[in-house]
Scaffold this active site. Structure first.
Site, PDB file in Angstrom:
ATOM      1  N   SER A 186       4.654  -4.419 -11.475  1.00  0.00           N
ATOM      2  CA  SER A 186       4.311  -5.611 -10.684  1.00  0.00           C
ATOM      3  C   SER A 186       4.187  -6.839 -11.570  1.00  0.00           C
ATOM      4  O   SER A 186       3.533  -6.794 -12.606  1.00  0.00           O
ATOM      5  CB  SER A 186       2.947  -5.469 -10.005  1.00  0.00           C
ATOM      6  OG  SER A 186       2.705  -4.182  -9.595  1.00  0.00           O
TER       7      SER A 186
ATOM      8  N   HIS B 200       7.605  -6.547  -6.173  1.00  0.00           N
ATOM      9  CA  HIS B 200       8.574  -5.530  -6.616  1.00  0.00           C
ATOM     10  C   HIS B 200       9.937  -5.848  -6.018  1.00  0.00           C
ATOM     11  O   HIS B 200      10.142  -5.729  -4.815  1.00  0.00           O
ATOM     12  CB  HIS B 200       8.130  -4.132  -6.168  1.00  0.00           C
ATOM     13  CG  HIS B 200       7.038  -3.578  -7.006  1.00  0.00           C
ATOM     14  ND1 HIS B 200       7.257  -2.681  -8.021  1.00  0.00           N
ATOM     15  CD2 HIS B 200       5.715  -3.822  -7.009  1.00  0.00           C
ATOM     16  CE1 HIS B 200       6.108  -2.391  -8.604  1.00  0.00           C
ATOM     17  NE2 HIS B 200       5.154  -3.067  -7.995  1.00  0.00           N
TER      18      HIS B 200
ATOM     19  N   HIS C 102       5.725   3.706  -4.841  1.00  0.00           N
ATOM     20  CA  HIS C 102       4.433   4.224  -5.262  1.00  0.00           C
ATOM     21  C   HIS C 102       3.996   5.374  -4.362  1.00  0.00           C
ATOM     22  O   HIS C 102       4.405   5.450  -3.196  1.00  0.00           O
ATOM     23  CB  HIS C 102       3.358   3.131  -5.182  1.00  0.00           C
ATOM     24  CG  HIS C 102       3.631   1.960  -6.072  1.00  0.00           C
ATOM     25  ND1 HIS C 102       4.490   0.949  -5.706  1.00  0.00           N
ATOM     26  CD2 HIS C 102       3.172   1.649  -7.302  1.00  0.00           C
ATOM     27  CE1 HIS C 102       4.547   0.061  -6.685  1.00  0.00           C
ATOM     28  NE2 HIS C 102       3.758   0.462  -7.666  1.00  0.00           N
TER      29      HIS C 102
ATOM     30  N   TYR D 225       1.240   5.628  -2.866  1.00  0.00           N
ATOM     31  CA  TYR D 225       0.521   5.159  -1.667  1.00  0.00           C
ATOM     32  C   TYR D 225       1.439   4.682  -0.557  1.00  0.00           C
ATOM     33  O   TYR D 225       0.995   4.400   0.551  1.00  0.00           O
ATOM     34  CB  TYR D 225      -0.492   4.038  -2.014  1.00  0.00           C
ATOM     35  CG  TYR D 225       0.107   2.827  -2.692  1.00  0.00           C
ATOM     36  CD1 TYR D 225       0.838   1.894  -1.988  1.00  0.00           C
ATOM     37  CD2 TYR D 225      -0.078   2.621  -4.053  1.00  0.00           C
ATOM     38  CE1 TYR D 225       1.385   0.787  -2.614  1.00  0.00           C
ATOM     39  CE2 TYR D 225       0.455   1.521  -4.690  1.00  0.00           C
ATOM     40  CZ  TYR D 225       1.193   0.611  -3.975  1.00  0.00           C
ATOM     41  OH  TYR D 225       1.740  -0.475  -4.600  1.00  0.00           O
ATOM     42  N   GLU D 226       2.754   4.574  -0.838  1.00  0.00           N
ATOM     43  CA  GLU D 226       3.658   4.129   0.228  1.00  0.00           C
ATOM     44  C   GLU D 226       3.943   5.251   1.227  1.00  0.00           C
ATOM     45  O   GLU D 226       4.585   5.028   2.249  1.00  0.00           O
ATOM     46  CB  GLU D 226       4.929   3.536  -0.385  1.00  0.00           C
ATOM     47  CG  GLU D 226       4.621   2.208  -1.079  1.00  0.00           C
ATOM     48  CD  GLU D 226       5.825   1.580  -1.755  1.00  0.00           C
ATOM     49  OE1 GLU D 226       6.701   1.089  -1.032  1.00  0.00           O
ATOM     50  OE2 GLU D 226       5.879   1.589  -3.008  1.00  0.00           O
TER      51      GLU D 226
ATOM     52  N   ALA E  53       0.915  -2.694 -14.276  1.00  0.00           N
ATOM     53  CA  ALA E  53      -0.311  -3.499 -14.306  1.00  0.00           C
ATOM     54  C   ALA E  53      -1.464  -2.513 -14.177  1.00  0.00           C
ATOM     55  O   ALA E  53      -1.350  -1.517 -13.460  1.00  0.00           O
ATOM     56  CB  ALA E  53      -0.325  -4.468 -13.139  1.00  0.00           C
TER      57      ALA E  53
ATOM     58  N   MET F  31      -1.917   2.670 -10.388  1.00  0.00           N
ATOM     59  CA  MET F  31      -1.428   3.460  -9.246  1.00  0.00           C
ATOM     60  C   MET F  31       0.024   3.895  -9.409  1.00  0.00           C
ATOM     61  O   MET F  31       0.722   4.100  -8.413  1.00  0.00           O
ATOM     62  CB  MET F  31      -1.566   2.644  -7.957  1.00  0.00           C
ATOM     63  CG  MET F  31      -2.963   2.129  -7.676  1.00  0.00           C
ATOM     64  SD  MET F  31      -2.971   1.047  -6.237  1.00  0.00           S
ATOM     65  CE  MET F  31      -4.545   0.223  -6.436  1.00  0.00           C
ATOM     66  N   SER F  32       0.498   3.971 -10.641  1.00  0.00           N
ATOM     67  CA  SER F  32       1.911   4.345 -10.814  1.00  0.00           C
ATOM     68  C   SER F  32       2.073   5.206 -12.066  1.00  0.00           C
ATOM     69  O   SER F  32       1.144   5.880 -12.483  1.00  0.00           O
ATOM     70  CB  SER F  32       2.759   3.073 -10.936  1.00  0.00           C
ATOM     71  OG  SER F  32       2.458   2.383 -12.135  1.00  0.00           O
TER      72      SER F  32
ATOM     73  N   ASN G  13      -6.915  -7.020 -14.779  1.00  0.00           N
ATOM     74  CA  ASN G  13      -8.301  -7.218 -14.336  1.00  0.00           C
ATOM     75  C   ASN G  13      -9.194  -6.228 -15.077  1.00  0.00           C
ATOM     76  O   ASN G  13      -8.706  -5.249 -15.631  1.00  0.00           O
ATOM     77  CB  ASN G  13      -8.418  -7.004 -12.817  1.00  0.00           C
ATOM     78  CG  ASN G  13      -7.894  -5.653 -12.377  1.00  0.00           C
ATOM     79  OD1 ASN G  13      -6.695  -5.373 -12.474  1.00  0.00           O
ATOM     80  ND2 ASN G  13      -8.778  -4.804 -11.912  1.00  0.00           N
TER      81      ASN G  13
ATOM     82  N   HIS H  85      -4.885  -8.032  -5.007  1.00  0.00           N
ATOM     83  CA  HIS H  85      -3.481  -7.863  -5.425  1.00  0.00           C
ATOM     84  C   HIS H  85      -2.944  -9.178  -5.994  1.00  0.00           C
ATOM     85  O   HIS H  85      -2.202  -9.190  -6.975  1.00  0.00           O
ATOM     86  CB  HIS H  85      -2.648  -7.394  -4.229  1.00  0.00           C
ATOM     87  CG  HIS H  85      -1.218  -7.085  -4.578  1.00  0.00           C
ATOM     88  ND1 HIS H  85      -0.876  -6.181  -5.558  1.00  0.00           N
ATOM     89  CD2 HIS H  85      -0.038  -7.571  -4.102  1.00  0.00           C
ATOM     90  CE1 HIS H  85       0.444  -6.120  -5.666  1.00  0.00           C
ATOM     91  NE2 HIS H  85       0.976  -6.956  -4.796  1.00  0.00           N
TER      92      HIS H  85
HETATM   93  N1  HPA Z   1      -7.032  -0.365 -10.144  1.00  0.00           N
HETATM   94  C1  HPA Z   1      -5.903   0.308  -9.802  1.00  0.00           C
HETATM   95  N2  HPA Z   1      -4.689  -0.173  -9.987  1.00  0.00           N
HETATM   96  C2  HPA Z   1      -4.568  -1.370 -10.563  1.00  0.00           C
HETATM   97  C3  HPA Z   1      -5.693  -2.123 -10.949  1.00  0.00           C
HETATM   98  C4  HPA Z   1      -6.972  -1.587 -10.730  1.00  0.00           C
HETATM   99  O1  HPA Z   1      -8.000  -2.199 -11.042  1.00  0.00           O
HETATM  100  N3  HPA Z   1      -5.244  -3.270 -11.488  1.00  0.00           N
HETATM  101  C5  HPA Z   1      -3.883  -3.229 -11.440  1.00  0.00           C
HETATM  102  N4  HPA Z   1      -3.477  -2.080 -10.878  1.00  0.00           N
END
Ligand code: HPA
Length: 295
Positions: A44, A75, A97, A99-100, A127, A225-226, A249, A261
């Site tokens: 991302s 994406h 991903h 979660y999709e 990310a 998440m990937s 973050n 996001h």
């Molecule tokens: N948690 C999960 N996935 C992420 C995060 C997070 O804080 N930041 C970027 N992708």
């Protein structure tokens, strides 16, 4: 309550999946020749990387038979055949991903296809949110290891021999030599490069405070998440992986602060120049390695 059924592929489904892989492989080998031994999945916010390399050919995922198209903002869904520091590379902008909601076999399909096309090195980028106070937003972290907390595994189900071992070793899932090269380049170019373990969660929600505390306790430095499903399949297929997280973050610096996001995408962009410089040096060095190892 209805029990959750985990979908795993039986023999017939695997046969159908192999036909898909073959169609995809055949299409790409017709479009790109010779097929480069290196590929990168741009996570991302890193879509802009294509502006920094010499793109030879771009193909939308929608044109590649059975390539999964991500529904996520940030994406692109494009495969680029590019030259980066005299080294040809495939750059995948966008990924599917967990979660999709589709089976993980879809998430990992591009890696399987590239593996069948002879891929040797895969650079997985993502990310991630930090759980470690020494790893801060704007940092890049070289992934040394991962913890699979998706509670799913792309290798579950029938597994033809051509995909690799049934029980792959995972003692060095992020190749030590590639990590050392990345660290050397970072040192030469004065780019702070952190190291740590990535926890892969299914998402799509960000973590609760209790989850953040748990993840830190079990040895994770960052969370995302990937990457984990793609890494597992690459390891099974004998593809060496370099994993890079760019920290968007922190859960460690401001516990309980809100994550969005938009913030993740925005902050991922801040890492851009450092990331490009790191990859620039890496591509220069990887050419030497491939020559030495006769790849
Ligand atoms: N948690 C999960 N996935 C992420 C995060 C997070 O804080 N930041 C970027 N992708």
């Amino acid at each position: 309550m209805t029990p959750i059924r985990r979908k795993k592929m039986n023999k017939q489904e695997t046969a159908a999946y192999r036909i898909k892989l073959e169609e995809s492989r055949r299409f790409l080998s017709g479009e790109i020749a010779p097929f480069p031994p290196i590929a990168m999945v741009a996570g991302s916010g890193l879509g802009g990387i294509l502006d920094k390399v010499r793109v030879i050919k771009k193909i939308d995922f929608s044109r590649i038979p059975f390539f999964p198209i991500s529904s996520v903002k940030g994406h692109k869904g494009q495969l680029a055949f590019a030259s980066w520091n005299k080294q040809n590379i495939i750059i995948l902008s966008g990924r599917k991903h967990c979660y999709e909601g589709q089976p993980l076999s879809q998430v990992v399909l591009p890696v399987r296809v590239l593996g069948l096309l002879g891929l040797k090195i895969l650079i997985l980028t993502n990310a991630a949110g930090s759980l470690n106070p020494y790893i801060i937003p704007g940092d890049i972290m070289c992934i040394t290891d991962h913890i699979n907390l998706m509670f799913r595994n792309p290798l579950i189900g029938f597994s033809p021999e051509e995909w690799g071992p049934r029980f792959p070793d995972m003692s060095d899932p992020y190749d030590k030599t590639l990590r050392e090269i990345a660290l050397e380049v970072a040192l030469e170019r004065n780019i702070p490069l952190k190291q740590g373990a990535y926890a892969g969660l299914p998402g799509p929600n960000y973590e609760t405070r209790a989850e953040v505390s748990f993840l830190g306790t079990i040895g994770a430095d960052v969370v995302g998440m990937s990457t984990v499903p793609e890494n597992i399949v690459a390891n099974q297929m004998g593809i060496r992986v370099l994993g890079l997280s760019y920290i968007s973050n922190s859960h460690a610096l401001k516990p309980g602060s809100i994550t969005s996001h938009e913030e993740v995408i925005q902050n991922a962009k801040l890492v851009g120049d450092k990331f490009i410089s790191l990859m620039d040096g890496f591509m220069e060095r990887i050419g030497d390695l491939m020559m030495k190892e006769n790849v």
